[in-house]
Design a protein around this motif. Structure first.
Motif, PDB file in Angstrom:
ATOM      1  N   TRP A 269      -6.247  12.072   7.790  1.00 18.45           N
ATOM      2  CA  TRP A 269      -5.073  11.471   7.173  1.00 18.45           C
ATOM      3  C   TRP A 269      -5.060  11.743   5.671  1.00 18.45           C
ATOM      4  N   CYS A 270      -3.890  11.516   5.107  1.00 14.90           N
ATOM      5  CA  CYS A 270      -3.691  11.637   3.668  1.00 14.90           C
ATOM      6  C   CYS A 270      -3.109  10.322   3.170  1.00 14.90           C
ATOM      7  N   SER A 271      -3.617   9.836   2.057  1.00 12.91           N
ATOM      8  CA  SER A 271      -3.050   8.634   1.455  1.00 12.91           C
ATOM      9  C   SER A 271      -3.100   8.776  -0.057  1.00 12.91           C
ATOM     10  N   ALA A 272      -2.340   7.935  -0.711  1.00 13.00           N
ATOM     11  CA  ALA A 272      -2.301   7.949  -2.172  1.00 13.00           C
ATOM     12  C   ALA A 272      -2.966   6.689  -2.689  1.00 13.00           C
ATOM     13  N   MET A 273      -4.073   6.858  -3.432  1.00 16.42           N
ATOM     14  CA  MET A 273      -4.630   5.709  -4.140  1.00 16.42           C
ATOM     15  C   MET A 273      -3.665   5.237  -5.223  1.00 16.42           C
TER      16      MET A 273
ATOM     17  N   GLY B 297       0.428   9.713 -12.952  1.00 16.18           N
ATOM     18  CA  GLY B 297       0.213  10.819 -12.041  1.00 16.18           C
ATOM     19  C   GLY B 297      -0.404  10.335 -10.745  1.00 16.18           C
ATOM     20  N   PRO B 298      -0.193  11.048  -9.656  1.00 15.38           N
ATOM     21  CA  PRO B 298      -0.726  10.610  -8.365  1.00 15.38           C
ATOM     22  C   PRO B 298      -2.228  10.837  -8.248  1.00 15.38           C
ATOM     23  N   VAL B 299      -2.877   9.978  -7.475  1.00 11.00           N
ATOM     24  CA  VAL B 299      -4.270  10.155  -7.053  1.00 11.00           C
ATOM     25  C   VAL B 299      -4.246  10.182  -5.531  1.00 11.00           C
ATOM     26  N   VAL B 300      -4.519  11.358  -4.983  1.00  6.65           N
ATOM     27  CA  VAL B 300      -4.286  11.611  -3.554  1.00  6.65           C
ATOM     28  C   VAL B 300      -5.602  11.903  -2.866  1.00  6.65           C
ATOM     29  N   ILE B 301      -5.747  11.410  -1.644  1.00  4.65           N
ATOM     30  CA  ILE B 301      -6.981  11.644  -0.906  1.00  4.65           C
ATOM     31  C   ILE B 301      -6.680  12.214   0.474  1.00  4.65           C
ATOM     32  N   ASN B 302      -7.417  13.242   0.853  1.00  3.38           N
ATOM     33  CA  ASN B 302      -7.423  13.774   2.222  1.00  3.38           C
ATOM     34  C   ASN B 302      -8.710  13.337   2.901  1.00  3.38           C
ATOM     35  N   VAL B 303      -8.595  12.741   4.073  1.00  2.00           N
ATOM     36  CA  VAL B 303      -9.757  12.311   4.847  1.00  2.00           C
ATOM     37  C   VAL B 303      -9.769  13.077   6.169  1.00  2.00           C
TER      38      VAL B 303
END
Length: 672
Positions: A419-423, A434-440
């Motif tokens: 999944w992908c989510s935005a911290m 600015g966005p902080v994005v994570i791919n898990v």
């Protein structure tokens, strides 16, 4: 006690100070941030000044910032690195958040301010994005039950609280079943398995403190085991464990939970005046109605099922040639399909994996993003929630764009899937961020980690979501990035997958992990030539899940979801050797929350667009056509939910697509 969750995050790029955050910090931070959000809500609703866009809609947009930050940090670790304390917190937070959400949407004074603005909207001088935010805010309130009174309002609150409890329980039960099963591989069980799988299984065993390699229910281990193990008895054992997740009886059984969720969703829709939950849910999607969804799914089902049945006959003959006097079973399909692929395409996944290192595929995704959009990725040395996590600063023309975080390896504390989510989402109001994005992901660890082609596709898919966040350029966080209709959100992710199939991308990045040599052209051509292989199976298992999801939500909620599932599969003629991609007790997309409820079809809906969108590049100057890339960013990736999806796609392509490009892309019809 000093609580880092409530302090100013003045470290690099304003990322949560995970090195100082302890589980004991989450509950008090949540309590305080929730009260702060309540106070801000009451201040907006009780403002004595007449309602204006800035003191109502923009104020509401800015409220709850502390709560948003606390929850972003918490849910990042709760999903990817769970433990009993974090699970208990999830069970506590869920119902309280549902209750707070109802407080917001049920605030009559606040709703009156919103309605007053809506009534005067044409005289407010709003631009398109402001008008869009006003419309979405009002719609969110109405769909949450803002117009309900008395007993109906109280009942809606009880329903939403209970749904939050059940969704958390469903997720935690599934995690418990996945973490609770393991199969050790002795020397006989290892026979015939490729080296990469044995290495990954050994790594998993070592993490568990076991002397032997193990197969767990992590997809990155069990799927290749089903592909390569010649031991039919062990394949059957592993498959039954995989299929039984959430349906093993006892405390972690999800079947009753699924049934209660469906009943509550039906009641929720009824309170809001809809004939079914599907009608309620699809009202705001591109599809619009359950009938349109079913029509699309069945248009693809017929050719997919025909292809799968033709493939099943071939695999059955192969099995019988091995002396197995039995019908083809679900634990046989992947094994014989892999052997058939090797025979027909002379393609062995074990020969492909050395060229698909995790490092190489990360660089491939970054390289494509650079060529298409000019993005640069510089590694960051910052503390995150787990040692496996890595971070990069994303820049363009020397200017900061955002931060990208990758958490790639499977572990027992991480829920399955990717999944992908935005911290933190991109925004300009009330301040620029600015966005902080994570791919898990859940890739098997190795030294180095080697991916299958499907794993590499997953990496590209999730990175496509990340680009949707990173390239977002709107004013308001609530419409930034992936805050779009569910059946539009998969377009950027599925579209980005196409670049993995571009020969020059593989030429540059698919390199042997030891020698650095590029993948031989002959092997690369075989890999790409097998792109349509087994699409009947893959399409059927997906569509079956989508059709069951739709059936669950478009009529009266079933008393027995498992019986309803069986009835739907019988009605569509489900091939006996194929199972649903996600059977009901493990269908986290649908039952962990309502994000994909009535919406699992959205992957195929988006695929109709992504096949057509990539064709736009092919019709132009090729995969890296700068004009097409600029148009994609300008009309889709940067716009988030700032306009209706149909308008965004039509601005990019000039029209809406049909299903033909999808069918060709899956090899289910002859190419022109």
């Amino acid at each position: 006690m000093s609580n880092p969750l409530l302090e100013d995050w003045d470290g690099p790029f304003g990322i949560a100070p995970f090195e100082r955050i302890e589980d004991a910090h989450f509950a008090p931070a949540f309590d305080e941030a929730l009260e702060m959000a309540r106070a801000e809500l009451h201040e907006i609703a009780g403002n004595p000044e007449p309602p204006r866009f800035d003191n109502t809609i923009e104020a509401l947009e800015a409220s709850g910032a502390a709560l948003t930050r606390v929850l972003a940090a918490f849910f990042s670790v709760a999903g990817a690195d769970s433990n009993p304390a974090r699970q208990a917190l999830q069970r506590d937070f869920g119902p309280r958040l549902a209750a707070y959400s109802l407080e917001v949407t049920g605030n009559k004074a606040l709703m009156r301010r919103i309605e007053a603005l809506w009534a005067e909207r044409d005289e407010l001088g709003l631009d398109d994005e402001e008008m869009r935010l006003l419309m979405l805010t009002r719609r969110r309130f109405l769909r949450a039950g803002a117009a309900l009174e008395g007993d109906a309002r109280e009942r809606m609150g009880a329903i939403m609280s209970r749904l939050a409890e059940l969704g958390t329980a469903f997720t935690q039960n599934l995690l418990a079943d996945e973490a609770g099963w393991v199969m050790e591989l002795d020397e006989d069980a290892q026979a015939g398995l490729p080296d990469f799988l044995i290495a990954a299984a050994r790594e998993a065993g070592q993490e568990m403190g076991r002397a032997r390699p193990v197969i767990t229910l992590s997809r990155s281990l069990i799927v290749p085991f089903l592909q390569f193990s010649p031991r039919r008895d062990l394949r059957e054992r592993a498959f039954h464990a995989w299929a039984a997740r959430g349906a093993n009886g006892g405390a972690s059984d999800n079947r009753a939970i699924a049934g209660e969720i469906l009943k509550l969703r039906e009641e929720r829709a009824g309170l809001l005046g809809y004939e079914s939950f599907a009608a309620f849910k699809l009202e705001t999607e591109m599809a619009g109605t359950p009938e349109r969804v079913e029509a699309l799914l069945m248009e693809v089902w017929a050719p997919a099922r025909a292809q799968a049945e033709a493939d099943a006959e071939i695999l059955t003959r192969m099995m019988q040639d091995d002396g197995v006097n039995d019908d083809l079973r679900p634990w046989d399909w992947r094994y014989y399909a892999e052997r058939r692929r090797q025979a027909e395409h002379d393609l062995d996944e074990a020969a492909v994996k050395p060229y698909l290192s995790l490092e190489g595929m990360i660089e491939a995704a970054f390289g494509v993003a650079n060529r298409l959009f000019g993005l640069e990725f510089e590694p960051l040395d910052i503390p995150l929630y787990h040692p496996d996590c890595r971070a990069w600063e994303v820049t363009r023309d020397g200017h900061h764009v955002g931060v990208f975080i990758g958490d790639y390896f499977a572990r027992g504390s991480k829920r399955s899937g990717a999944w992908c989510s935005a911290m933190r989402a991109q925004a300009k109001v009330p301040q620029a961020q600015g966005p902080v994005v994570i791919n898990v992901c859940n890739f098997a660890k190795g030294d180095p980690a080697l991916l299958g082609f499907d794993d590499a596709r997953t990496l590209f898919h999730e990175f496509g979501h990340a680009l949707h966040h990173l390239l977002s350029d709107v004013r308001y966080e609530s419409i930034a990035g992936t805050s779009v209709a569910r059946d539009f959100v998969e377009l950027p992710s599925q579209l980005f997958e196409h670049w993995l199939d571009v020969p020059e991308v593989l030429e540059a990045h698919a390199r042997h992990y030891r020698t650095g040599a590029p993948m031989p052209h002959e092997l690369r051509d075989k890999l790409l030539g097998a792109a349509h292989f087994d699409q009947g199976f893959q399409t059927v298992e997906y569509l079956a899940s989508a059709l069951v999801d739709l059936a669950f939500h478009r009529t009266d909620a079933p008393d027995d979801p498992m019986a309803e599932q069986a009835q739907v599969l019988k009605a569509i003629g489900m091939p006996q050797a194929i199972t649903m991609r996600h059977a009901t007790p493990q269908f986290a997309h649908v039952f962990s929350g309502d994000g994909y409820a009535s919406g699992y079809y959205s992957y195929i809906w988006s695929e109709v667009m992504d096949a057509d969108a990539f064709a736009a590049f092919e019709e132009g100057a090729g995969p890296f056509d700068p004009e097409r890339a600029a148009a994609l960013e300008r009309h889709i990736l940067s716009r988030g939910g700032a306009a209706e999806p149909e308008a965004l796609y039509t601005a990019f392509r000039g029209r809406m697509p049909g299903v033909d490009a999808l069918l060709r892309g899956r090899g289910l019809v002859a190419a022109d």
